[in-house]
Write a protein that holds these residues in place. Structure first.
Motif, PDB file in Angstrom:
ATOM      1  N   ASN A  24      -4.257  -7.788  -6.498  1.00  7.76           N
ATOM      2  CA  ASN A  24      -4.545  -7.163  -7.784  1.00  7.76           C
ATOM      3  C   ASN A  24      -3.971  -5.753  -7.907  1.00  7.76           C
ATOM      4  OD1 ASN A  24      -6.045  -9.357  -8.805  1.00  7.76           O
ATOM      5  ND2 ASN A  24      -7.877  -8.682  -7.720  1.00  7.76           N
ATOM      6  N   VAL A  25      -3.440  -5.235  -6.812  1.00 12.44           N
ATOM      7  CA  VAL A  25      -2.896  -3.873  -6.811  1.00 12.44           C
ATOM      8  C   VAL A  25      -1.381  -3.942  -6.982  1.00 12.44           C
ATOM      9  CG1 VAL A  25      -2.647  -1.731  -5.503  1.00 12.44           C
ATOM     10  CG2 VAL A  25      -4.752  -3.084  -5.297  1.00 12.44           C
ATOM     11  N   PRO A  26      -0.826  -3.367  -8.054  1.00 11.21           N
ATOM     12  CA  PRO A  26       0.636  -3.391  -8.248  1.00 11.21           C
ATOM     13  C   PRO A  26       1.356  -2.605  -7.152  1.00 11.21           C
ATOM     14  CG  PRO A  26      -0.529  -2.725 -10.260  1.00 11.21           C
ATOM     15  CD  PRO A  26      -1.527  -2.702  -9.158  1.00 11.21           C
ATOM     16  N   ARG A  27       2.519  -3.086  -6.783  1.00 13.05           N
ATOM     17  CA  ARG A  27       3.320  -2.374  -5.777  1.00 13.05           C
ATOM     18  C   ARG A  27       3.884  -1.072  -6.332  1.00 13.05           C
ATOM     19  NH1 ARG A  27       5.083  -4.867  -1.186  1.00 13.05           N
ATOM     20  NH2 ARG A  27       4.408  -7.019  -0.887  1.00 13.05           N
ATOM     21  N   HIS A  28       4.166  -1.059  -7.628  1.00  9.98           N
ATOM     22  CA  HIS A  28       4.802   0.107  -8.244  1.00  9.98           C
ATOM     23  C   HIS A  28       4.110   0.410  -9.570  1.00  9.98           C
ATOM     24  CE1 HIS A  28       7.989  -0.550  -5.286  1.00  9.98           C
ATOM     25  NE2 HIS A  28       8.084  -1.807  -5.711  1.00  9.98           N
ATOM     26  N   GLY A  29       4.369   1.601 -10.070  1.00  8.77           N
ATOM     27  CA  GLY A  29       3.841   1.989 -11.368  1.00  8.77           C
ATOM     28  C   GLY A  29       2.563   2.787 -11.284  1.00  8.77           C
TER      29      GLY A  29
END
Length: 610
Positions: free
Chosen positions: A36-41
């Motif tokens: 659920n945690v984006p790699r980027h942004g």
């Protein structure tokens, strides 16, 4: 060095050192929902806060994709250029709390998010030991919406919208050495549904949008978090899963919340109140005697804890044989562990001293244990390194070999500690049981003197928590009582020797299991349609019912009421390995015969009648 070019070298160093401390103190840190945690942004992480400085340490060390986190610090600390670099490099961003302009207040946050970085917040505002989430403040929601406003006002920069990631940090026992941690990340929260209302020019509308977003964050955290400080539920969990570590960590949160829900219903069974009282009594006596149920259950004390079987306290000769057995078991691997034990003994001593300094603050004990132990390691390991380096004549290759040996020695200690630690606990428990059983009965603590030790020591009220208020009959506001808890009794400053408590502990163990068996027997016989109040997210997950009603005006929905079915709850627990004590086919005994070489005991209503 400017902030923009900062590589956060100190953050990486601190995270590495912290990971060593975390690996040494905790048995496992399990990450759930990392996808659920984006790699980027740009993201804002909103985490629960129940263990002081350990929470940001755990969050940073175990955060998915090794993303570096930025934490809020007072803007005034950034005035000095050197301190400013240190703070930025270690992962801090300024927050100007004195500013009434929120774009200025969150300037550091907006700059970090505009670079696509991650900001971590603890929206509860303070660390505490409470049976539930007490408050969620608006800071995270304001920061997210002010960044959305900044993105809207600067379309030429091509900035991405921020995503809010709720996170729950749950400790199987937050002050216990070699316990485990579950860090679970919930569904991402988009700010898109709140933009139109927030950008409105109407008075008070923006604040209403922030409040809505805060409530969403709160609901997601409640979905993730269980009320892990209700001691009766904790004791029930330890009796149903007696072997430590027998609960899968991915099931730990939902099992604990299920038990909390059960024991938050005072009328769910006819004996619910007495069962809770007996569980609290046993839990408190274990704490006072420095024992645990998992260690006691590993000793072959009574042959059975079934309520239809008479049970005896162990005889003196039998207890001596147990001690001899566990002494041999502890001595066999000792030569392989002796050197790491001696080298790390200052670490154990300092950790114990750190916990002793905050004996009444459970959320601070683990922090002190880790901090004091880490400081000791930072003295011991460099000393070992330079000693080994000297043996290698201070050569470059010798430095590499010395560093490698120190690292392998640390890993060896961690690998060896778990089994030896459990054997040491069993040995100490067997010794305490032996002394307690061999001590004449007249030396036992009297029932009147025992009373303060059958109630858990409740933590003092946290002055930084905004507790909900209710109106009294005369219209005066009063603090909400929340969950029913037993009255706290003042304990003597000095605990009695464990030998004066052992017989009481062993009898209380049988009484607690008896009460738990009766509790589940009533629950099982209540019928398939018996409803039990539950957390809404658990009711939805396991086929229960959720009733949502709108408040007057329909603007905000009132807290939903939810139920699960008793038969489903029992099946849920059994499927996950709970060993639920049963009453068998016969009637429940009013009293269990407990004897120790001619000393007879029976259990009355409070479980302590001799």
């Amino acid at each position: 060095m400017s902030q923009a070019n900062d590589t956060k070298a100190l953050h990486r160093l601190i995270r590495f050192i912290s990971s060593l401390a975390v690996d040494s103190f905790f048995h496992e840190v399990r990450v759930v929902g990392g996808e659920n945690v984006p790699r980027h942004g740009p993201i804002i992480v909103t985490a629960t806060h129940h263990n002081m400085m350990l929470d940001p340490v755990i969050l940073s060390v175990g955060f998915p994709h090794q993303r570096m986190l930025n934490y809020w610090s007072k803007a005034s600390l950034f005035a000095n250029p050197i301190i400013r670099w240190i703070l930025f490099s270690s992962g801090n961003i300024p927050v100007d709390r004195k500013s009434k302009d929120r774009q200025v207040l969150f300037k550091g946050t907006i700059e970090a998010l505009s670079r696509g970085e991650a900001v971590a917040l603890f929206p509860e505002g303070t660390s505490y030991t409470e049976p539930r989430i007490m408050q969620v403040k608006d800071g995270a929601a304001w920061a997210a919406m002010e960044y959305a406003k900044y993105v809207r006002e600067n379309p030429d920069k091509g900035l991405s919208d921020v995503t809010i990631i709720p996170a729950a940090i749950v400790y199987t026992n937050k002050s216990k050495y070699r316990s485990s941690v579950v860090m679970e990340f919930g569904n991402p929260i988009s700010v898109e549904p709140y933009k139109e209302q927030f950008f409105s020019s109407a008075e008070g509308v923006s604040r209403a949008a922030v409040k809505r977003l805060t409530r969403t964050i709160e609901r997601e955290l409640l979905f993730l978090v269980f009320r892990n400080t209700l001691y009766a539920a904790r004791m029930a969990r330890e009796l149903l899963w007696e072997k430590e570590g027998s609960i899968k960590l991915e099931d730990f949160v939902v099992i604990s919340q299920t038990l909390v829900d059960l024991f938050s219903n005072p009328d769910v069974t006819p004996n619910a109140r007495s069962a809770k009282r007996h569980l609290l009594g046993y839990y408190s006596l274990l704490q006072s005697a420095h024992l645990s149920n998992s260690v006691l259950s590993s000793l072959p004390l009574p042959p059975s804890l079934e309520p239809n079987t008479s049970t005896s306290l162990p005889g003196r000769l039998y207890t001596l044989l147990i001690l001899i057995r566990d002494s041999i078991a502890a001595l066999i691997p000792l030569p392989f562990f002796f050197i790491p034990l001696v080298v790390h003994s200052p670490v154990y001593f300092m950790g114990r001293l750190g916990a002793k300094l905050v004996e009444d603050e459970e959320e601070t004990q683990a922090q002190n244990k880790v901090a004091f132990g880490l400081l000791s390691l930072l003295l011991i390991y460099p000393a070992i390194f330079f000693f080994l380096w000297a043996l290698f004549s201070y050569t470059g290759l010798g430095a590499l070999l010395a560093a490698a040996l120190v690292y392998l020695f640390a890993v060896y200690h961690i690998r060896m500690i778990d089994g030896n630690y459990e054997r040491a606990k069993r040995f100490i428990a067997a010794w305490r049981v032996l002394v307690g059983v061999w001590t004449p009965k007249k030396w036992d603590l009297s029932l009147s003197a025992l009373s303060p030790y059958t109630q858990p020591r409740l933590p003092p009220a946290n002055p930084w928590i905004d507790r909900p208020t209710v109106s009294s009959s005369n219209g005066e506001p009063q603090e909400s009582k929340g969950q029913e808890e037993p009255p706290a009794k003042e304990r003597p400053a000095r605990r009695p020797p464990s030998r004066r408590l052992i017989r009481h502990v062993l009898r209380s163990r049988v009484v607690a299991v008896n009460a738990l068996a009766e509790f589940f027997d009533h629950l099982a016989r209540s019928g398939r349609d018996k409803k039990v109040k539950a957390s809404p997210h658990l009711a939805r997950m396991f086929g229960g019912e959720v009733s949502v009603s709108a408040s007057e005006g329909g603007a905000e929905a009132s807290p939903p009421e939810a139920w699960r079915y008793a038969s489903e709850i029992i099946g849920f627990l059994e499927k996950r390995g709970a060993q639920i004590p049963t009453l068998g086919q016969g009637p429940l005994r009013d009293a269990w015969a407990l004897s120790s070489e001619g000393e007879g005991y029976t259990t009355g209503e409070d479980g302590f009648t001799s």
